[in-house]
Design a protein around this motif. Structure first.
Motif, PDB file in Angstrom:
ATOM      1  N   ILE A  30      -2.607  -6.723  -7.538  1.00 53.21           N
ATOM      2  CA  ILE A  30      -1.862  -5.842  -6.676  1.00 53.21           C
ATOM      3  C   ILE A  30      -2.846  -6.114  -5.481  1.00 53.21           C
ATOM      4  O   ILE A  30      -2.129  -6.018  -4.272  1.00 53.21           O
ATOM      5  CB  ILE A  30      -1.946  -4.529  -7.051  1.00 53.21           C
ATOM      6  CG1 ILE A  30      -1.014  -4.533  -8.355  1.00 53.21           C
ATOM      7  CG2 ILE A  30      -1.872  -3.419  -5.955  1.00 53.21           C
ATOM      8  CD1 ILE A  30       0.282  -4.462  -7.999  1.00 53.21           C
ATOM      9  N   ASP A  31      -3.996  -6.442  -5.299  1.00 51.95           N
ATOM     10  CA  ASP A  31      -4.733  -6.158  -4.099  1.00 51.95           C
ATOM     11  C   ASP A  31      -4.640  -7.377  -3.195  1.00 51.95           C
ATOM     12  O   ASP A  31      -4.594  -7.299  -2.221  1.00 51.95           O
ATOM     13  CB  ASP A  31      -6.416  -6.104  -4.507  1.00 51.95           C
ATOM     14  CG  ASP A  31      -7.213  -5.552  -3.717  1.00 51.95           C
ATOM     15  OD1 ASP A  31      -6.732  -4.737  -2.650  1.00 51.95           O
ATOM     16  OD2 ASP A  31      -8.388  -5.808  -3.599  1.00 51.95           O
ATOM     17  N   ALA A  85       0.529  -4.149  -0.755  1.00 47.49           N
ATOM     18  CA  ALA A  85      -0.037  -3.422  -2.087  1.00 47.49           C
ATOM     19  C   ALA A  85       0.469  -2.057  -2.687  1.00 47.49           C
ATOM     20  O   ALA A  85       0.954  -2.181  -3.744  1.00 47.49           O
ATOM     21  CB  ALA A  85      -1.534  -3.725  -2.036  1.00 47.49           C
ATOM     22  N   ALA A 136       4.224  -2.344  -3.523  1.00 53.28           N
ATOM     23  CA  ALA A 136       4.246  -2.874  -4.765  1.00 53.28           C
ATOM     24  C   ALA A 136       3.887  -2.117  -5.924  1.00 53.28           C
ATOM     25  O   ALA A 136       4.558  -2.107  -7.018  1.00 53.28           O
ATOM     26  CB  ALA A 136       3.793  -4.388  -4.857  1.00 53.28           C
ATOM     27  N   PHE A 137       2.845  -1.220  -5.620  1.00 57.75           N
ATOM     28  CA  PHE A 137       2.102  -0.512  -6.913  1.00 57.75           C
ATOM     29  C   PHE A 137       3.147   0.544  -7.052  1.00 57.75           C
ATOM     30  O   PHE A 137       3.480   1.020  -8.383  1.00 57.75           O
ATOM     31  CB  PHE A 137       0.743  -0.162  -6.475  1.00 57.75           C
ATOM     32  CG  PHE A 137       0.087   0.732  -7.472  1.00 57.75           C
ATOM     33  CD1 PHE A 137      -0.638   0.010  -8.448  1.00 57.75           C
ATOM     34  CD2 PHE A 137       0.068   2.214  -7.687  1.00 57.75           C
ATOM     35  CE1 PHE A 137      -1.286   0.502  -9.538  1.00 57.75           C
ATOM     36  CE2 PHE A 137      -0.747   2.714  -8.764  1.00 57.75           C
ATOM     37  CZ  PHE A 137      -1.308   1.983  -9.595  1.00 57.75           C
ATOM     38  N   LEU A 145       5.882  -0.905  -9.282  1.00 66.07           N
ATOM     39  CA  LEU A 145       5.210  -1.125 -10.610  1.00 66.07           C
ATOM     40  C   LEU A 145       5.057   0.135 -11.307  1.00 66.07           C
ATOM     41  O   LEU A 145       5.632   0.119 -12.685  1.00 66.07           O
ATOM     42  CB  LEU A 145       3.880  -1.609 -10.677  1.00 66.07           C
ATOM     43  CG  LEU A 145       3.279  -2.021 -11.746  1.00 66.07           C
ATOM     44  CD1 LEU A 145       3.786  -2.956 -12.774  1.00 66.07           C
ATOM     45  CD2 LEU A 145       1.574  -2.368 -11.283  1.00 66.07           C
TER      46      LEU A 145
END
Length: 325
Positions: free
Chosen positions: A39-40, A46, A49-50, A53
């Motif tokens: 993720i980082d 990020a 995307a998190f 997710l």
């Protein structure tokens, strides 16, 4: 005969079950350091995307508490809380909509009288029920999202209440994840930050008990379905309608057998109600004026007072008879 609509629903249901199966199977073997590194590495994207997710993980029954810790470690206490809360809420809404579109109609068509009464009672409570079960962890979060989708709770109140009610827990666990990363890299003011996290965790732990005490202080409540049943079985019950006379006798009508005492006149009529000794079931158009009436009567020492959720409007939605004039 199977229709294309039915086949699409069946395929969708099988897809969701497969996703949940994979999530449950792989959920306890997550490699958190590798996840954080992946993720980082996405840089400015990020956080987005998190969120995606987290939403997919919620639908798939992956452990949200671990992801919340990861979000705190990656994004810090402030942005991390917003990212975690947004991802969890988005996932909760997706699971809610999946259950509503794939299973709610099937469940309602096959529900027995007791299950139907439970579903109607939950829908009558609406956002209040959502707030209670979010703040008091009676059921697993991932299961609850799907279960609430089987009810008639509207989407917008569900979304807003979920976001607000999950905020305290999300903030506490995000700070805990942030503190863990600070401890690992030797950050400053660890004792001060640790005490803050401890305070948040204690507040989250005490909140359910305080909420349950507040709920108990509200006294007994009936759904409109319970009122309907009680009208045929209860002894010495008075159905009290606290709307104005023009509403009580107007076009919308009133529930048969109800006594009309408008809210402004209630104080003067309290001795009459006390002398009857009856259980008082209180309604109005929805439950705003009736809530005020119930509070007023309880403060005056009447203890056999019950608020009827949804009021005359909920009675009308059932297509039960109303009197006019």
């Amino acid at each position: 005969m199977e229709t294309p609509h039915f086949r699409l629903k069946f395929i969708g249901l099988m897809g969701v079950l497969a996703l949940v199966g994979i999530g449950v199977w792989q959920g306890h073997s997550l490699d958190l350091p590798q996840l954080m590194q992946g993720i980082d590495s996405l840089g400015p994207l990020a956080w987005l995307a998190f969120i995606v997710l987290y939403a997919v993980a919620t639908v798939a029954f992956l452990p949200g508490s671990l992801l919340t810790l990861v979000g705190g470690a990656l994004f810090g206490p402030i942005l991390g809380t917003l990212v975690n809360l947004t991802g969890a809420t988005l996932g909760a809404v997706l699971a809610f909509l999946i259950a509503r579109h794939l299973g709610a109609e099937w469940v309602r068509n096959r529900a027995g009288s007791r299950l139907a009464a439970i579903l109607d009672g939950v829908a009558a409570e609406g956002w209040r029920f959502v707030a209670l079960v979010r703040l008091v962890p009676l059921f697993p979060f991932n299961v609850l999202n799907y279960a609430l989708g089987l009810t008639r709770i509207p989407l917008l109140p569900y979304l807003l209440t979920t976001w607000i009610a999950m905020l305290p827990g999300a903030a506490a666990y995000t700070w805990l994840g942030y503190l863990g990363r600070e401890a690992a890299v030797g950050g400053e003011d660890l004792i001060k930050k640790g005490l803050l996290v401890l305070g948040l965790l204690v507040a989250v732990a005490l909140l359910p008990g305080l909420l349950l005490r507040w709920k108990a202080a509200q006294g007994p409540r009936w759904s409109i379905d319970e009122l309907y049943r009680q009208q045929t079985t209860a002894q010495a019950m008075t159905l009290l309608d606290v709307r104005d006379a023009k509403d009580f006798h107007g076009e919308f009508g009133h529930i048969p057998g109800s006594l009309n005492i408008p809210l402004p006149e209630l104080t003067a009529r309290l001795p009459e109600l006390r002398a009857s000794g009856h259980t008082l079931a209180v309604v109005c158009h929805t439950d705003k004026r009736s809530t005020k009436a119930v509070q007023q009567m309880r403060q005056a020492g009447l203890d056999k007072v019950i608020l009827v959720r949804g009021g005359v409007q909920a009675w009308k939605r059932r297509n039960w008879p109303l009197e006019r004039g």
